[in-house]
Scaffold this motif. Structure first.
Motif, PDB file in Angstrom:
ATOM      1  N   ARG A 186      14.887   5.582   7.735  1.00  0.00           N
ATOM      2  CA  ARG A 186      13.919   4.868   7.913  1.00  0.00           C
ATOM      3  C   ARG A 186      13.221   5.980   8.989  1.00  0.00           C
ATOM      4  O   ARG A 186      14.169   6.100   9.447  1.00  0.00           O
ATOM      5  N   VAL A 187      12.043   6.922   8.875  1.00  0.00           N
ATOM      6  CA  VAL A 187      11.411   7.844   9.813  1.00  0.00           C
ATOM      7  C   VAL A 187      10.458   7.245  10.638  1.00  0.00           C
ATOM      8  O   VAL A 187      10.329   7.559  11.167  1.00  0.00           O
ATOM      9  N   ASP A 188       9.880   6.154  10.001  1.00  0.00           N
ATOM     10  CA  ASP A 188       8.360   5.539  10.863  1.00  0.00           C
ATOM     11  C   ASP A 188       8.416   4.013  10.560  1.00  0.00           C
ATOM     12  O   ASP A 188       9.681   3.553   9.235  1.00  0.00           O
ATOM     13  N   ARG A 225       2.537   3.538  12.402  1.00  0.00           N
ATOM     14  CA  ARG A 225       1.260   2.601  11.888  1.00  0.00           C
ATOM     15  C   ARG A 225       1.326   1.963  10.942  1.00  0.00           C
ATOM     16  O   ARG A 225       1.082   1.458   9.710  1.00  0.00           O
ATOM     17  N   ARG A 226       2.636   2.987  10.144  1.00  0.00           N
ATOM     18  CA  ARG A 226       3.150   2.777   9.054  1.00  0.00           C
ATOM     19  C   ARG A 226       4.532   2.056   8.630  1.00  0.00           C
ATOM     20  O   ARG A 226       4.856   2.812  10.119  1.00  0.00           O
ATOM     21  N   CYS A 227       5.258   2.681   7.703  1.00  0.00           N
ATOM     22  CA  CYS A 227       6.901   2.547   7.943  1.00  0.00           C
ATOM     23  C   CYS A 227       7.201   3.423   6.893  1.00  0.00           C
ATOM     24  O   CYS A 227       6.215   4.026   5.803  1.00  0.00           O
ATOM     25  N   ALA A 228       7.883   4.589   6.633  1.00  0.00           N
ATOM     26  CA  ALA A 228       7.798   5.664   5.968  1.00  0.00           C
ATOM     27  C   ALA A 228       9.987   5.580   6.127  1.00  0.00           C
ATOM     28  O   ALA A 228      10.409   6.100   7.062  1.00  0.00           O
ATOM     29  N   TYR A 229       9.726   6.125   4.556  1.00  0.00           N
ATOM     30  CA  TYR A 229      11.826   6.403   4.111  1.00  0.00           C
ATOM     31  C   TYR A 229      11.507   8.462   3.706  1.00  0.00           C
ATOM     32  O   TYR A 229      11.119   8.708   3.036  1.00  0.00           O
ATOM     33  N   ARG A 230      12.476   8.742   4.536  1.00  0.00           N
ATOM     34  CA  ARG A 230      12.759  10.191   4.265  1.00  0.00           C
ATOM     35  C   ARG A 230      13.819   9.905   2.773  1.00  0.00           C
ATOM     36  O   ARG A 230      15.060   9.250   3.492  1.00  0.00           O
ATOM     37  N   ILE A 231      13.260  10.083   2.039  1.00  0.00           N
ATOM     38  CA  ILE A 231      14.719  10.686   0.596  1.00  0.00           C
ATOM     39  C   ILE A 231      14.853  12.389   0.297  1.00  0.00           C
ATOM     40  O   ILE A 231      14.084  12.269  -0.537  1.00  0.00           O
ATOM     41  N   MET A 233       0.471  -1.039  -0.171  1.00  0.00           N
ATOM     42  CA  MET A 233      -0.460   0.017   0.147  1.00  0.00           C
ATOM     43  C   MET A 233       1.555   1.734  -0.524  1.00  0.00           C
ATOM     44  O   MET A 233       0.639   2.370   0.807  1.00  0.00           O
ATOM     45  N   ALA A 234       1.772   1.080  -0.910  1.00  0.00           N
ATOM     46  CA  ALA A 234       2.931   2.049  -0.809  1.00  0.00           C
ATOM     47  C   ALA A 234       2.767   4.024  -1.946  1.00  0.00           C
ATOM     48  O   ALA A 234       1.710   3.811  -3.119  1.00  0.00           O
ATOM     49  N   THR A 235       3.263   4.691  -1.545  1.00  0.00           N
ATOM     50  CA  THR A 235       3.056   5.548  -2.330  1.00  0.00           C
ATOM     51  C   THR A 235       3.893   6.376  -1.454  1.00  0.00           C
ATOM     52  O   THR A 235       4.868   6.268  -0.685  1.00  0.00           O
ATOM     53  N   CYS A 236       4.192   7.721  -2.709  1.00  0.00           N
ATOM     54  CA  CYS A 236       5.492   9.115  -2.436  1.00  0.00           C
ATOM     55  C   CYS A 236       4.913  10.159  -2.336  1.00  0.00           C
ATOM     56  O   CYS A 236       3.774  10.319  -3.177  1.00  0.00           O
ATOM     57  N   ILE A 237       5.583  11.252  -2.115  1.00  0.00           N
ATOM     58  CA  ILE A 237       5.013  12.584  -2.104  1.00  0.00           C
ATOM     59  C   ILE A 237       6.483  13.121  -1.873  1.00  0.00           C
ATOM     60  O   ILE A 237       7.128  12.640  -1.390  1.00  0.00           O
ATOM     61  N   LYS A 238       5.942  14.572  -2.161  1.00  0.00           N
ATOM     62  CA  LYS A 238       7.635  15.822  -2.288  1.00  0.00           C
ATOM     63  C   LYS A 238       7.131  16.842  -1.631  1.00  0.00           C
ATOM     64  O   LYS A 238       5.447  17.541  -1.913  1.00  0.00           O
ATOM     65  N   TYR A 279      11.802  13.781  -0.463  1.00  0.00           N
ATOM     66  CA  TYR A 279      10.445  13.110  -0.812  1.00  0.00           C
ATOM     67  C   TYR A 279      10.106  12.061   0.482  1.00  0.00           C
ATOM     68  O   TYR A 279      11.394  11.956   1.683  1.00  0.00           O
ATOM     69  N   LEU A 280       9.518  11.436   0.210  1.00  0.00           N
ATOM     70  CA  LEU A 280       8.458  10.437   1.612  1.00  0.00           C
ATOM     71  C   LEU A 280       8.072   9.193   1.022  1.00  0.00           C
ATOM     72  O   LEU A 280       6.645   9.241   0.211  1.00  0.00           O
ATOM     73  N   LEU A 281       8.948   8.483   0.945  1.00  0.00           N
ATOM     74  CA  LEU A 281       8.033   6.911   0.202  1.00  0.00           C
ATOM     75  C   LEU A 281       7.196   6.438   1.514  1.00  0.00           C
ATOM     76  O   LEU A 281       8.152   5.532   2.463  1.00  0.00           O
ATOM     77  N   ILE A 282       6.220   6.065   1.597  1.00  0.00           N
ATOM     78  CA  ILE A 282       5.589   5.786   2.877  1.00  0.00           C
ATOM     79  C   ILE A 282       5.032   4.471   2.020  1.00  0.00           C
ATOM     80  O   ILE A 282       4.737   4.064   1.010  1.00  0.00           O
TER      81      ILE A 282
END
Length: 210
Positions: free
Chosen positions: A191-193, A200-206, A142-147, A152-155
């Motif tokens: 990895r920030v989450d 509640r999720r895994c998130a990566y700061r890029i 259930m991945a998405t990315c935002i700028k 960027y944040l890969l969620i």
């Protein structure tokens, strides 16, 4: 990852992807009235899928916020969790920790090769991150990315191998190493989450190092 839940469980999907929400925001996302949303949530609560808690933010009355229960999270696939955990533990007991790590690293190399192949024709960073998010989404994360202003944040709102990762943290390290390898040396990935740390999720700061 396409939504496969029935219409009467759409709130479960929204809470999984967005995290805990107050009733009025859930109603807006469901495109129904607050009364309609409350009726749906009460039904889901009776089924053990959602729960509510009171949350205070500054002055004013506390706000009721809805979130998923562990049973609600279980509505999403976990890749044959029980069998996977049993195999991991059996491999560790039979072959030892080093052998288990060798298998995890080999699996990580396979994933890296797959991602690199699928992104071979994408050269810009934003395109590669978006492509990586699409690949992971298709794999059930259930991945998405935002700028944003930081980069960027890969969620990843779901972890289909959560049980395996809980049994062996090597899987999480391997995934982070894979992302770094796929996005290149000029990019910082942190990895920030982390779901296993209680998020509640895994998130990566890029970020682009340049």
């Amino acid at each position: 990852m396409k939504m496969t839940l029935p219409d009467n469980e759409r709130a479960v999907w929204i809470l999984k992807t967005k995290g805990p929400l107050p009733l009025i925001e859930l109603a807006k996302d469901l495109n129904i009235t607050t009364e309609g949303a409350r009726f749906q949530l009460i039904k889901l609560a009776n089924e053990g899928l959602v729960e509510t808690r009171s949350e205070s933010k500054g002055k004013g009355r506390p706000q009721q916020v809805w979130s998923l229960t562990s049973q609600g999270h279980a509505r999403f696939p976990d890749a044959h969790a029980d069998l996977t955990v049993k195999l991991i533990l059996k491999m560790r007991d039979t072959l030892g920790e080093d052998a288990l790590q060798d298998v995890i690293e080999a699996n990580g190399r396979d994933g890296k090769e797959k991602y690199l192949k699928e992104l071979a024709n994408v050269s810009d960073l934003e395109g590669r991150i978006g492509g990586l998010a699409r690949i992971r989404d298709n794999e059930g994360y259930m991945a998405t990315c935002i700028k944003d202003e930081e980069g960027y944040l890969l969620i990843e709102n779901h972890c289909p191998i959560c049980a395996a990762a809980t049994a062996c943290m090597g899987f999480c390290k391997s995934e982070l190493d894979t992302f770094r390898a796929v996005l290149g040396d000029k990019v910082s990935v942190e990895r920030v989450d982390h779901i296993l740390a209680g998020a509640r999720r895994c998130a990566y700061r890029i970020k682009d190092r340049a």
